[in-house]
Design an enzyme around this catalytic site. Sequence first.
Site, mmCIF file in Angstrom:
data_model
loop_
_atom_site.group_PDB
_atom_site.id
_atom_site.type_symbol
_atom_site.label_atom_id
_atom_site.label_comp_id
_atom_site.label_asym_id
_atom_site.label_seq_id
_atom_site.Cartn_x
_atom_site.Cartn_y
_atom_site.Cartn_z
ATOM 1 N N CYS A 154 -11.096 -3.348 -3.552
ATOM 2 C CA CYS A 154 -10.086 -4.306 -4.038
ATOM 3 C C CYS A 154 -10.738 -5.584 -4.532
ATOM 4 O O CYS A 154 -10.277 -6.190 -5.503
ATOM 5 C CB CYS A 154 -9.066 -4.616 -2.948
ATOM 6 S SG CYS A 154 -7.925 -3.258 -2.697
ATOM 7 N N CYS A 179 -4.285 0.961 -2.306
ATOM 8 C CA CYS A 179 -4.163 -0.339 -1.638
ATOM 9 C C CYS A 179 -3.077 -1.183 -2.302
ATOM 10 O O CYS A 179 -2.719 -0.979 -3.466
ATOM 11 C CB CYS A 179 -5.483 -1.090 -1.680
ATOM 12 S SG CYS A 179 -6.755 -0.415 -0.597
ATOM 13 N N GLU A 196 0.364 5.205 0.778
ATOM 14 C CA GLU A 196 -0.571 6.186 1.339
ATOM 15 C C GLU A 196 -0.239 7.604 0.875
ATOM 16 O O GLU A 196 0.801 7.867 0.263
ATOM 17 C CB GLU A 196 -0.559 6.081 2.877
ATOM 18 C CG GLU A 196 -1.083 4.719 3.320
ATOM 19 C CD GLU A 196 -1.342 4.611 4.811
ATOM 20 O OE1 GLU A 196 -0.891 5.483 5.587
ATOM 21 O OE2 GLU A 196 -2.021 3.640 5.193
ATOM 22 N N ASN A 247 0.826 -1.213 0.000
ATOM 23 C CA ASN A 247 0.000 0.000 0.000
ATOM 24 C C ASN A 247 0.859 1.262 0.000
ATOM 25 O O ASN A 247 1.942 1.304 0.588
ATOM 26 C CB ASN A 247 -1.012 0.001 1.153
ATOM 27 C CG ASN A 247 -0.436 -0.298 2.514
ATOM 28 O OD1 ASN A 247 0.533 -1.033 2.643
ATOM 29 N ND2 ASN A 247 -1.015 0.279 3.542
ATOM 30 N N GLU A 293 -3.246 -4.305 -3.221
ATOM 31 C CA GLU A 293 -3.723 -5.236 -4.254
ATOM 32 C C GLU A 293 -3.636 -4.634 -5.654
ATOM 33 O O GLU A 293 -3.078 -5.262 -6.567
ATOM 34 C CB GLU A 293 -5.160 -5.686 -3.939
ATOM 35 C CG GLU A 293 -5.275 -6.545 -2.684
ATOM 36 C CD GLU A 293 -5.441 -5.749 -1.389
ATOM 37 O OE1 GLU A 293 -5.105 -4.549 -1.368
ATOM 38 O OE2 GLU A 293 -5.912 -6.334 -0.401
#
Length: 159
Positions: free
Chosen positions: A114, A72, A63, A61, A74
């Site tokens: 996700c 995220c 941010e 991830n 994924e």
Amino acid sequence: MKQINLDTSFLSLEPEELKQEERLLLDRALDACDMAYAPYSGFQVGVALLLDNGEIIQGANQENAAYPMCICAEPVALSRAKVQYPEAKIIWMAIRVKNEAKPALEPAAPCGACRQIISEYEGRQDAPIGLLLQGQEGPVYKFQEIAPLLPLSFSGKFL
Ligand code: THU
């Protein structure tokens, strides 16, 4: 009236019950947690994808101070895989989490967005993506495809 059953059952396994290649992929996902940029939540998510060409692609991830812009783990991994190896199919996706606030002793399920993204990638490759979820330690949740996590999903077939 017709009743439609949505099968949302899944396996919870002890790490010892996994195949060696599954454990290896989960290890690579835990390594990927160290690549997370998560100064705001302290919640690190690491992903490792196994492709049908044998490659393993990681993601973590990323941010942002403007919180809604956080990305995220994924989609980071899935985008990397598809751009780097457009012809390859993704066979397995391992997701691990580390939490600065408290030890993650059980798997964290992927967020709703996700799940939708994983579903789209399954559609693109016309093949399921198996999922292995684990915390820093503890049980492993195993799914053969995204469907049990996203029943009655929206897809391009409606458009
Ligand atoms: N996060 C992911 O990377 N994947 C998910 O499926 C759930 C949440 C990240 C986003 C954010 O950086 C942190 O975890 C806390 O929500």
